[in-house]
Design an enzyme around this catalytic site. Structure first.
Site, PDB file in Angstrom:
ATOM      1  N   GLU A  57       7.388   8.762  -3.297  1.00 40.27           N
ATOM      2  CA  GLU A  57       7.679   8.971  -1.882  1.00 40.27           C
ATOM      3  C   GLU A  57       7.757   7.664  -1.124  1.00 40.27           C
ATOM      4  OE1 GLU A  57       5.134  13.051  -1.503  1.00 40.27           O
ATOM      5  OE2 GLU A  57       4.909  11.466  -0.029  1.00 40.27           O
TER       6      GLU A  57
ATOM      7  N   CYS B 181       7.027   2.586   4.606  1.00 42.60           N
ATOM      8  CA  CYS B 181       5.828   2.676   3.776  1.00 42.60           C
ATOM      9  C   CYS B 181       6.276   2.950   2.338  1.00 42.60           C
ATOM     10  CB  CYS B 181       4.958   3.812   4.321  1.00 42.60           C
ATOM     11  SG  CYS B 181       3.533   4.159   3.334  1.00 42.60           S
TER      12      CYS B 181
ATOM     13  N   CYS C 193      -2.151   7.412  -8.817  1.00 45.04           N
ATOM     14  CA  CYS C 193      -3.097   6.323  -8.573  1.00 45.04           C
ATOM     15  C   CYS C 193      -4.349   6.564  -9.405  1.00 45.04           C
ATOM     16  CB  CYS C 193      -3.455   6.271  -7.092  1.00 45.04           C
ATOM     17  SG  CYS C 193      -4.533   4.890  -6.674  1.00 45.04           S
TER      18      CYS C 193
ATOM     19  N   CYS D 232      -9.974   8.007  -5.033  1.00 49.18           N
ATOM     20  CA  CYS D 232     -10.676   8.299  -3.772  1.00 49.18           C
ATOM     21  C   CYS D 232     -10.725   9.822  -3.591  1.00 49.18           C
ATOM     22  CB  CYS D 232      -9.951   7.658  -2.594  1.00 49.18           C
ATOM     23  SG  CYS D 232      -9.718   5.896  -2.796  1.00 49.18           S
TER      24      CYS D 232
ATOM     25  N   CYS E 167      -8.320  11.670  -1.122  1.00 53.39           N
ATOM     26  CA  CYS E 167      -6.889  11.378  -1.224  1.00 53.39           C
ATOM     27  C   CYS E 167      -6.211  12.257  -2.262  1.00 53.39           C
ATOM     28  CB  CYS E 167      -6.709   9.911  -1.595  1.00 53.39           C
ATOM     29  SG  CYS E 167      -5.041   9.522  -2.099  1.00 53.39           S
TER      30      CYS E 167
ATOM     31  N   CYS F  92      -1.159   6.947   4.678  1.00 52.99           N
ATOM     32  CA  CYS F  92      -1.623   6.087   3.607  1.00 52.99           C
ATOM     33  C   CYS F  92      -2.598   6.798   2.689  1.00 52.99           C
ATOM     34  CB  CYS F  92      -2.307   4.862   4.178  1.00 52.99           C
ATOM     35  SG  CYS F  92      -3.156   3.934   2.932  1.00 52.99           S
TER      36      CYS F  92
HETATM   37  S1  SF4 Z   1      -6.429   6.337  -1.098  1.00 55.68           S
HETATM   38 FE1  SF4 Z   1      -5.362   7.373  -2.783  1.00 55.68          FE
HETATM   39  S2  SF4 Z   1      -3.585   6.080  -3.233  1.00 55.68           S
HETATM   40 FE2  SF4 Z   1      -5.028   4.844  -2.008  1.00 55.68          FE
HETATM   41  S3  SF4 Z   1      -6.311   3.823  -3.525  1.00 55.68           S
HETATM   42 FE3  SF4 Z   1      -7.403   5.706  -3.017  1.00 55.68          FE
HETATM   43  S4  SF4 Z   1      -6.691   7.174  -4.580  1.00 55.68           S
HETATM   44 FE4  SF4 Z   1      -5.252   5.463  -4.606  1.00 55.68          FE
END
Ligand code: SF4
Length: 355
Positions: A88, A101, A108, A112, A115, A333
């Site tokens: 994206e 962006c 990833c 987190c 996220c 983000c």
């Molecule tokens: S917020 Fe999401 S994309 Fe950003 S570093 Fe943490 S897990 Fe990865």
């Protein structure tokens, strides 16, 4: 060979090997990065045989546009990679300019808990040309020149250092997109070794640096950002305090405010203590959480957001509230796992499923 993966020197070398004068590379780069022309047939200052030969040797694109979701303040583009993954890119409409962006990885690995990108884990790094192509594609679809880029899409940019570096070099070089280094921001979850590498890298240390902090307490940060275990908060702050910043530049600390998790006044006071006497080195972006149906977190009410901000202001720390642009398209983000994934099956490598 994808032409977007070449820097000027490499392209001069390559065209010379193909029997053309090195300055032809400059002409090609001018078409691509200044006029956004991606068809050799339109490069009228090259001879016809040269154009034909170049079209056989080089390709421009490896991404396929799959979807485009507009909202009042952003447009989210979904692209499919050659190997079938979806990525994206979000074009954000600011008051007087556009910001793009970009994604740096498919998925990833940082994990987190707030996220949604983390839910799918890391599939692979994006190549430099796939990052640059996101810009070219969106620019071709947009009348106004895009002057700002943030590496805040899917992925941890510093975990894909070499490709991100190469893409940044295309973005800020006069022969490339020629963006000001002040207008390119790399946002990281705080990988200490990579930040050290960045601090010694003349190109990378001159772009803007943003770090997702999200909690001033080691324990809580470890809970919501497990990389804190191997990248301890105190050590991270020490690296940021020593980071060689260009004059008048500050490091942005991104702080996603999650209701009942890290939005208490005591968290704000702890953040003040963490920043300590280095308040001129940092500015804080307070980002009210952008809820995702797949995750158990919610957005705090405005009152507690303002209360948090007031504590920072009261201690002379610059703190802005940033509502994630593109909320309606789920583009914020680190929260870019998207509605389109309901429509498209990521694990099925982009296969469209009925919805
Ligand atoms: S917020 Fe999401 S994309 Fe950003 S570093 Fe943490 S897990 Fe990865």
């Amino acid at each position: 060979m994808n032409i977007l993966s070449f820097n000027r020197e490499e392209l001069r070398d390559r065209v010379q090997k193909l029997g053309l004068e090195p300055f032809r590379a400059d002409q090609i780069l001018n078409w691509v990065y200044k006029k956004f022309v991606t068809d050799f047939r339109e490069m009228s200052n090259l001879s016809k045989p040269a154009r034909e030969m170049l079209s056989e040797v080089f390709s421009f694109y490896s991404l396929t546009p799959v979807d485009k979701v507009p909202s009042s303040d952003a447009v989210k583009y979904i692209f499919q990679t050659r190997d079938g993954y979806l990525i994206e890119t979000v074009l954000i409409k600011e008051r007087d300019h556009l910001t793009l962006c970009v994604s740096s990885q498919v998925g990833c690995a940082v994990g987190c808990t707030f996220c949604a990108t983390a839910l799918d884990g890391l599939k692979r790094n994006l190549e430099a040309h796939e990052i640059v192509e996101q810009f070219i594609r969106v620019q071709q679809d947009t009348d106004t020149r895009i002057r700002n880029v943030v590496f805040m899409g899917m992925g941890e940019p510093l975990a894909n250092y070499d490709n991100v570096r190469k893409a940044v070099s295309v973005m800020v070089s006069p022969w490339g997109l020629d963006l000001s280094k002040r207008r390119v921001t790399v946002s990281t979850s705080g990988l200490i070794n990579q930040l050290r590498r960045m601090s010694e890298d003349k190109l990378m240390r001159e772009v803007n640096l943003a770090v997702s902090l999200n909690s001033p307490r080691h324990r809580l940060r470890e809970e919501i950002m497990p990389i804190t275990k191997t990248n301890p908060l105190r050590e991270l702050m020490d690296v940021l305090i020593e980071f060689p910043l260009p004059v008048y530049r500050r490091i942005t600390l991104e702080y996603v405010l999650i209701k009942g998790v890290n939005d208490d006044v005591r968290d704000a006071e702890e953040l003040v203590r963490l920043i300590g006497r280095h308040r001129k080195r940092f500015k804080v972006n307070l980002i009210p959480y952008n809820p995702d149906p797949a995750l158990p977190y919610s957005r705090p009410d405005l009152e507690s957001v303002y209360r948090f901000q007031k504590v920072l202001w009261g201690n002379k720390i610059s703190a802005l509230i940033r509502f994630s642009k593109g909320v309606e398209v789920f583009g914020a983000c680190g929260q870019l796992r998207n509605r389109s994934m309901v429509k498209f099956n990521l694990h099925g490598k982009g296969t469209k499923v009925d919805s």
